[in-house]
Design an enzyme around this catalytic site. Structure first.
Site, PDB file in Angstrom:
ATOM      1  N   TYR A 155       8.081  -6.024   3.897  1.00  0.00           N
ATOM      2  CA  TYR A 155       8.310  -4.811   4.690  1.00  0.00           C
ATOM      3  C   TYR A 155       9.786  -4.632   5.031  1.00  0.00           C
ATOM      4  O   TYR A 155      10.349  -3.541   4.884  1.00  0.00           O
ATOM      5  CB  TYR A 155       7.468  -4.905   5.962  1.00  0.00           C
ATOM      6  N   LYS A 159      12.156  -1.540   3.804  1.00  0.00           N
ATOM      7  CA  LYS A 159      12.763  -0.632   4.774  1.00  0.00           C
ATOM      8  C   LYS A 159      14.284  -0.663   4.710  1.00  0.00           C
ATOM      9  O   LYS A 159      14.942   0.359   4.953  1.00  0.00           O
ATOM     10  CB  LYS A 159      12.273  -0.987   6.179  1.00  0.00           C
TER      11      LYS A 159
END
Length: 303
Positions: A155, A159
């Site tokens: 993640y 991002k």
């Protein structure tokens, strides 16, 4: 903000932050394509927007591949005559520490967040350039991508990559009048509750029914999903026509501009640096004030 006549696509907008974005855009006058993998969530979101006087249609699709991205853009064009705003919010979590994260854990998250942002933005950029009237790409990042976060290799990497893409695309699409910005939201959501730094505070407020405390809304910038939506509406509007290539944080009572990565300290050695030279220089030289990493746990003020 007046978004009358604008058409927007918001990925992952069946619930949570995405739904807040879609509702805010519709409330400002934009016609919105709602997207989610959950058909019931899409139907519910579209019904909610229409009940509030907005215009919305739904597309059930898993973001990641080019086919789904093109379908979202085509739906906006077919239903509303064009595409002016894209918000790439869709995402999933597969949290595990590095030594336990599988290939599938990594690939699934990167496919939705990073590849999904790429495929949707590419399809939108092609359409916006064809229209010749500019546009807005609003890419959703995360504090995890700015600072790292325990158990979120996939993640955080995705991002961080999204912010890098925003800066790159801001250069590439500027001449076409298309702005590209990354939003770094912090809000109490099901996804946020998986982050150890915030989960206990959110759960306690939910248990007691009390609002998030003032210190949390200001010091940590953590609030509700609706607290974030105003930035999306602003970036979608003509008021933000000169705002591009930025990573902008918002949450609770806090609005922030994230700095681009830059050299913090520099040192020079004639002829270059050997390993021994670096070891001798590091403690009192450029390594004297190392950067922090990770999302700090919220700290309540002392009574």
């Amino acid at each position: 903000m007046d978004l009358q006549g604008k058409a927007a696509v918001v990925t992952g907008s069946g619930r949570g932050l995405g739904l807040a974005y879609a509702r805010a855009l519709a409330a400002a006058g934009a016609a919105v394509v709602v997207n989610d993998v959950d058909a019931a969530a899409v139907d519910s979101a579209v019904a909610a927007i229409r009940s509030e006087g907005g215009t919305a249609v739904g597309v059930v699709a898993a973001v990641g591949g080019s086919e789904a991205a093109q379908r979202l853009v085509d739906t906006a064009v077919e239903e509303f005559g064009g595409l002016d705003v894209l918000v790439t919010n869709a995402g999933i979590l597969r949290d595990r520490v590095l030594w336990k994260m599988t290939d599938d854990d990594f690939d699934a998250v990167v496919r939705v967040h990073l590849r999904g942002t790429f495929t949707c933005a590419r399809a939108a950029a092609v359409r916006m350039r064809e229209q010749g009237t500019g546009g807005r790409l609003i890419l959703i990042s995360s504090p995890a991508g700015q600072r790292g976060n325990f158990g979120q290799t996939n993640y955080a990497a995705a991002k961080a990559g999204i912010v890098a893409m925003a800066r790159t695309w801001a250069m590439e699409l500027g001449r076409a009048g298309i702005t590209v910005n990354a939003v770094v939201p912090v809000a109490a959501t099901e996804m946020t509750k998986t982050i150890p730094a915030f989960a206990p505070v959110i759960e306690e407020c939910e248990r007691t029914g009390k609002p998030l405390p003032d210190w949390l809304r200001k010091n940590e910038g953590l609030g509700t999903v609706d607290d974030v939506a105003g930035l999306i509406t602003f970036l979608a509007s003509d008021a933000a026509k000169d705002v591009t290539g930025q990573a902008i944080g918002i949450g609770g009572d806090r609005l922030a501009l994230w700095a681009h990565p830059r050299e913090k300290a520099v040192a020079f050695a004639d002829g270059g640096w050997s390993a021994e030279d670096i070891a001798a220089h590091w403690p009192d030289g450029i390594g004297a004030e190392p950067e922090t990493y990770g999302i700090p746990a919220p700290k309540a003020p002392e009574a």
